[in-house]
Design an enzyme around this catalytic site. Structure first.
Site, PDB file in Angstrom:
ATOM      1  N   ARG A 194       7.254  -0.056   2.224  1.00 55.86           N
ATOM      2  CA  ARG A 194       6.781  -1.157   3.103  1.00 55.86           C
ATOM      3  C   ARG A 194       5.720  -2.251   2.509  1.00 55.86           C
ATOM      4  O   ARG A 194       5.024  -1.656   1.674  1.00 55.86           O
ATOM      5  CB  ARG A 194       6.564  -0.855   4.503  1.00 55.86           C
ATOM      6  CG  ARG A 194       5.406   0.035   4.654  1.00 55.86           C
ATOM      7  CD  ARG A 194       5.258   0.763   5.838  1.00 55.86           C
ATOM      8  NE  ARG A 194       4.271   1.716   6.165  1.00 55.86           N
ATOM      9  CZ  ARG A 194       4.265   2.828   5.665  1.00 55.86           C
ATOM     10  NH1 ARG A 194       5.150   3.625   4.876  1.00 55.86           N
ATOM     11  NH2 ARG A 194       3.169   3.735   6.029  1.00 55.86           N
ATOM     12  N   ASP A 249     -12.875  -1.065  12.335  1.00 56.13           N
ATOM     13  CA  ASP A 249     -12.918  -1.437  10.913  1.00 56.13           C
ATOM     14  C   ASP A 249     -14.425  -1.787  10.768  1.00 56.13           C
ATOM     15  O   ASP A 249     -15.085  -2.605  11.759  1.00 56.13           O
ATOM     16  CB  ASP A 249     -12.058  -2.326  10.486  1.00 56.13           C
ATOM     17  CG  ASP A 249     -10.550  -1.674  10.568  1.00 56.13           C
ATOM     18  OD1 ASP A 249     -10.432  -0.443  10.221  1.00 56.13           O
ATOM     19  OD2 ASP A 249      -9.735  -2.414  10.969  1.00 56.13           O
ATOM     20  N   ARG A 263       0.776  -1.345  -0.201  1.00 58.64           N
ATOM     21  CA  ARG A 263       0.006   0.122  -0.072  1.00 58.64           C
ATOM     22  C   ARG A 263       0.776   1.250   0.107  1.00 58.64           C
ATOM     23  O   ARG A 263       0.554   2.154  -0.405  1.00 58.64           O
ATOM     24  CB  ARG A 263      -0.673   0.097   1.346  1.00 58.64           C
ATOM     25  CG  ARG A 263      -2.115   0.884   1.202  1.00 58.64           C
ATOM     26  CD  ARG A 263      -2.918   0.869   2.662  1.00 58.64           C
ATOM     27  NE  ARG A 263      -2.885  -0.449   3.226  1.00 58.64           N
ATOM     28  CZ  ARG A 263      -3.829  -1.283   3.139  1.00 58.64           C
ATOM     29  NH1 ARG A 263      -4.992  -0.945   2.265  1.00 58.64           N
ATOM     30  NH2 ARG A 263      -3.879  -2.377   3.937  1.00 58.64           N
ATOM     31  N   TYR A 264       2.110   1.392   0.542  1.00 61.34           N
ATOM     32  CA  TYR A 264       2.772   2.472   0.806  1.00 61.34           C
ATOM     33  C   TYR A 264       4.282   1.843   0.137  1.00 61.34           C
ATOM     34  O   TYR A 264       4.593   0.735   0.144  1.00 61.34           O
ATOM     35  CB  TYR A 264       3.264   2.638   2.178  1.00 61.34           C
ATOM     36  CG  TYR A 264       2.065   2.910   2.912  1.00 61.34           C
ATOM     37  CD1 TYR A 264       1.136   4.209   3.034  1.00 61.34           C
ATOM     38  CD2 TYR A 264       1.149   1.927   3.774  1.00 61.34           C
ATOM     39  CE1 TYR A 264       0.072   4.376   3.616  1.00 61.34           C
ATOM     40  CE2 TYR A 264       0.160   1.872   4.446  1.00 61.34           C
ATOM     41  CZ  TYR A 264      -0.379   3.444   4.321  1.00 61.34           C
ATOM     42  OH  TYR A 264      -1.571   3.500   5.377  1.00 61.34           O
ATOM     43  N   ASP A 295      -8.157   3.353   9.476  1.00 59.15           N
ATOM     44  CA  ASP A 295      -7.914   2.825   8.127  1.00 59.15           C
ATOM     45  C   ASP A 295      -9.051   3.220   7.088  1.00 59.15           C
ATOM     46  O   ASP A 295     -10.283   2.688   7.248  1.00 59.15           O
ATOM     47  CB  ASP A 295      -7.781   1.200   8.295  1.00 59.15           C
ATOM     48  CG  ASP A 295      -6.170   0.922   8.440  1.00 59.15           C
ATOM     49  OD1 ASP A 295      -5.369   1.136   7.793  1.00 59.15           O
ATOM     50  OD2 ASP A 295      -6.182   0.616   9.617  1.00 59.15           O
ATOM     51  N   ARG A 322      -9.988  -9.158   9.416  1.00 58.14           N
ATOM     52  CA  ARG A 322      -9.888 -10.063   8.407  1.00 58.14           C
ATOM     53  C   ARG A 322     -10.628 -11.453   8.418  1.00 58.14           C
ATOM     54  O   ARG A 322     -10.272 -12.438   8.312  1.00 58.14           O
ATOM     55  CB  ARG A 322      -8.093 -10.499   8.143  1.00 58.14           C
ATOM     56  CG  ARG A 322      -7.544  -9.239   7.730  1.00 58.14           C
ATOM     57  CD  ARG A 322      -6.131  -9.782   7.118  1.00 58.14           C
ATOM     58  NE  ARG A 322      -5.402  -8.693   6.649  1.00 58.14           N
ATOM     59  CZ  ARG A 322      -4.261  -8.223   7.133  1.00 58.14           C
ATOM     60  NH1 ARG A 322      -3.885  -8.697   8.163  1.00 58.14           N
ATOM     61  NH2 ARG A 322      -3.752  -7.084   6.624  1.00 58.14           N
ATOM     62  N   CYS A 351      -4.682 -18.491  13.609  1.00 59.31           N
ATOM     63  CA  CYS A 351      -4.429 -17.415  14.651  1.00 59.31           C
ATOM     64  C   CYS A 351      -4.660 -18.351  15.865  1.00 59.31           C
ATOM     65  O   CYS A 351      -5.039 -19.441  16.075  1.00 59.31           O
ATOM     66  CB  CYS A 351      -5.536 -16.381  15.005  1.00 59.31           C
ATOM     67  SG  CYS A 351      -5.405 -15.391  13.281  1.00 59.31           S
ATOM     68  N   CYS A 405     -12.377  -8.810  14.018  1.00 65.33           N
ATOM     69  CA  CYS A 405     -11.214  -8.918  13.546  1.00 65.33           C
ATOM     70  C   CYS A 405     -11.411  -8.463  11.829  1.00 65.33           C
ATOM     71  O   CYS A 405     -12.509  -8.609  11.214  1.00 65.33           O
ATOM     72  CB  CYS A 405     -10.737 -10.274  13.138  1.00 65.33           C
ATOM     73  SG  CYS A 405      -9.274 -10.444  11.960  1.00 65.33           S
ATOM     74  N   LYS A 417      -4.054   4.853   6.340  1.00 62.66           N
ATOM     75  CA  LYS A 417      -4.367   5.462   7.696  1.00 62.66           C
ATOM     76  C   LYS A 417      -4.528   6.837   7.751  1.00 62.66           C
ATOM     77  O   LYS A 417      -3.662   7.618   7.097  1.00 62.66           O
ATOM     78  CB  LYS A 417      -3.365   4.919   8.795  1.00 62.66           C
ATOM     79  CG  LYS A 417      -3.328   3.407   8.998  1.00 62.66           C
ATOM     80  CD  LYS A 417      -2.454   3.148  10.021  1.00 62.66           C
ATOM     81  CE  LYS A 417      -2.478   1.745  10.295  1.00 62.66           C
ATOM     82  NZ  LYS A 417      -2.371   0.683   9.278  1.00 62.66           N
ATOM     83  N   CYS A 428     -10.781 -13.085  17.069  1.00 61.81           N
ATOM     84  CA  CYS A 428     -11.054 -11.997  17.718  1.00 61.81           C
ATOM     85  C   CYS A 428     -12.543 -11.702  17.022  1.00 61.81           C
ATOM     86  O   CYS A 428     -12.601 -11.733  15.567  1.00 61.81           O
ATOM     87  CB  CYS A 428     -10.141 -10.811  17.487  1.00 61.81           C
ATOM     88  SG  CYS A 428      -8.678 -11.469  17.952  1.00 61.81           S
TER      89      CYS A 428
HETATM   90  S1  SF4 Z   1      -7.268  -9.832  14.983  1.00 66.14           S
HETATM   91 FE1  SF4 Z   1      -7.630 -11.377  13.386  1.00 66.14          FE
HETATM   92  S2  SF4 Z   1      -5.823 -11.773  12.703  1.00 66.14           S
HETATM   93 FE2  SF4 Z   1      -5.391 -10.776  14.589  1.00 66.14          FE
HETATM   94  S3  SF4 Z   1      -5.278 -12.453  16.060  1.00 66.14           S
HETATM   95 FE3  SF4 Z   1      -7.466 -11.566  15.954  1.00 66.14          FE
HETATM   96  S4  SF4 Z   1      -8.352 -13.057  14.549  1.00 66.14           S
HETATM   97 FE4  SF4 Z   1      -6.299 -13.256  14.279  1.00 66.14          FE
END
Ligand code: SF4
Length: 335
Positions: free
Chosen positions: A88, A266, A84-85, A303, A106, A97, A104, A310, A101
């Protein structure tokens, strides 16, 4: 490590009521569930439990929520890379994982069935990095890269170490807090590469996550010469309280972790019950600025959907002809 990976396991552990089982199995069919023993041990704290226990409100997707809320796909030239930048890239080495979460960004991609990059895809991703001298930093993310074995991390670091123009390698992880036992001497050694600076960004959202075991795991990384920064997601009912957020930032600094980013939630699918308003976030940041050491101040960022990067989102201390003090009082100043 025994993880709690299904609503039935959570019912058996007394973490969710049996009458919720059917509804939460529908949630789990959509979005992966896992808590580590370390997080189960903290589940009496609502600010920890809300991050990991499935909630039927996750099935409510609002119109502004999308599967790729920060626009990674628009900047993914090869599998596993987000560029994106200019200086990096993200390298998404695995999509599994230690915990899943509920907020999340993603969440549509991560899960126990998600695969790591294939050897051929990893070759292509590393070739992409090697071919671009402007890439100064590689951010290893996922998923959570610290669920990989020390052997795989060592192999990755050896390949990155061979790319001269890459100077900084940064890992993003929840593992030191959620599975501190995985931060073994072998893993710590695997993260070191001659001539490269390895940084570790710890994602934690509630001060209770910084247990003595988590702090000791971070000390093993830091004492080995790996500086640490923090990432926190602002979450309703978790850390949207000045005392809780302040205690978290102090816990980071006490652990020698510099608070780095406070992310506005997000627009990930089914997460509106966990998101605050931007106004709430700005007033929390003003409270931190008024009350806590400068070391404890993260940057509050959003974001931008669509992959536009960001944006720091305040609060603002400067206006036409005035500057605000940490308590909110305005003072004349030539601008
Ligand atoms: S935020 Fe998403 S990618 Fe990060 S540990 Fe939690 S579930 Fe996994």
């Amino acid at each position: 490590m025994t993880a709690f990976r299904s609503p039935a396991a959570l019912v058996a552990a007394g973490l969710i009521p049996p009458e919720s089982l059917a509804a939460l199995e529908r949630v789990a069919a959509q979005y992966a569930v896992a808590l580590t023993p370390a997080m189960v041990a903290l589940a009496a704290e609502p600010g920890v439990a809300r991050q990991f226990l499935p909630d039927v409100r996750e099935l409510d997707v609002s119109v502004e929520e999308t599967a790729d809320p920060i626009g990674d796909d628009a900047h993914s030239p090869v599998e596993g890379i987000v560029h994106r930048y200019p200086d990096r890239v993200l390298l998404k080495i695995t999509l599994t994982c230690a915990v899943y979460c509920r907020f999340c960004f993603r969440r549509e991609m991560v899960g126990p069935q998600a695969r790591s990059l294939s050897p051929a895809a990893l070759d292509a991703a590393l070739a992409y990095i090697a071919d671009r001298p402007e890439i100064w930093e590689v951010i290893i993310t996922g998923g959570d890269p610290f669920v990989l074995s020390p052997r795989r991390l060592r192999a990755l670091m050896d390949r990155l170490a061979a790319i001269d123009h890459v100077k900084v390698i940064r890992f993003h992880t929840r593992v030191p807090a959620v599975s501190p036992e995985l931060i073994t001497p072998a893993l710590v050694a695997a993260l070191q590469a001659p001539g490269k600076a390895t940084w570790v960004a710890l994602h934690a959202n509630h001060p209770e996550e910084l247990t003595p075991a988590a702090r000791a795991a971070c000390a093993r990384l830091i004492d080995a010469g790996l500086p640490m920064v923090s990432q926190t997601v602002l979450l309703r009912g978790v850390n949207d309280d000045p005392a809780v957020l302040g205690a978290l930032m102090r816990a980071f600094v006490e652990t020698r972790i510099k608070p780095y980013y406070l992310h506005h939630g997000d627009l990930a699918p089914g997460t509106s019950h966990l998101r605050t308003t931007l106004a709430d976030g700005r007033s929390l940041m003003a409270a931190l600025r008024g009350d806590l050491s400068g070391l404890c101040q993260p940057t509050y960022v959003l974001d931008i959907p669509g992959g536009h990067g960001k944006a720091p989102v305040g609060p603002n201390y400067l206006g036409e002809g005035w500057v605000a003090d940490p308590g909110g009082g305005r003072h004349a100043y030539p601008t």
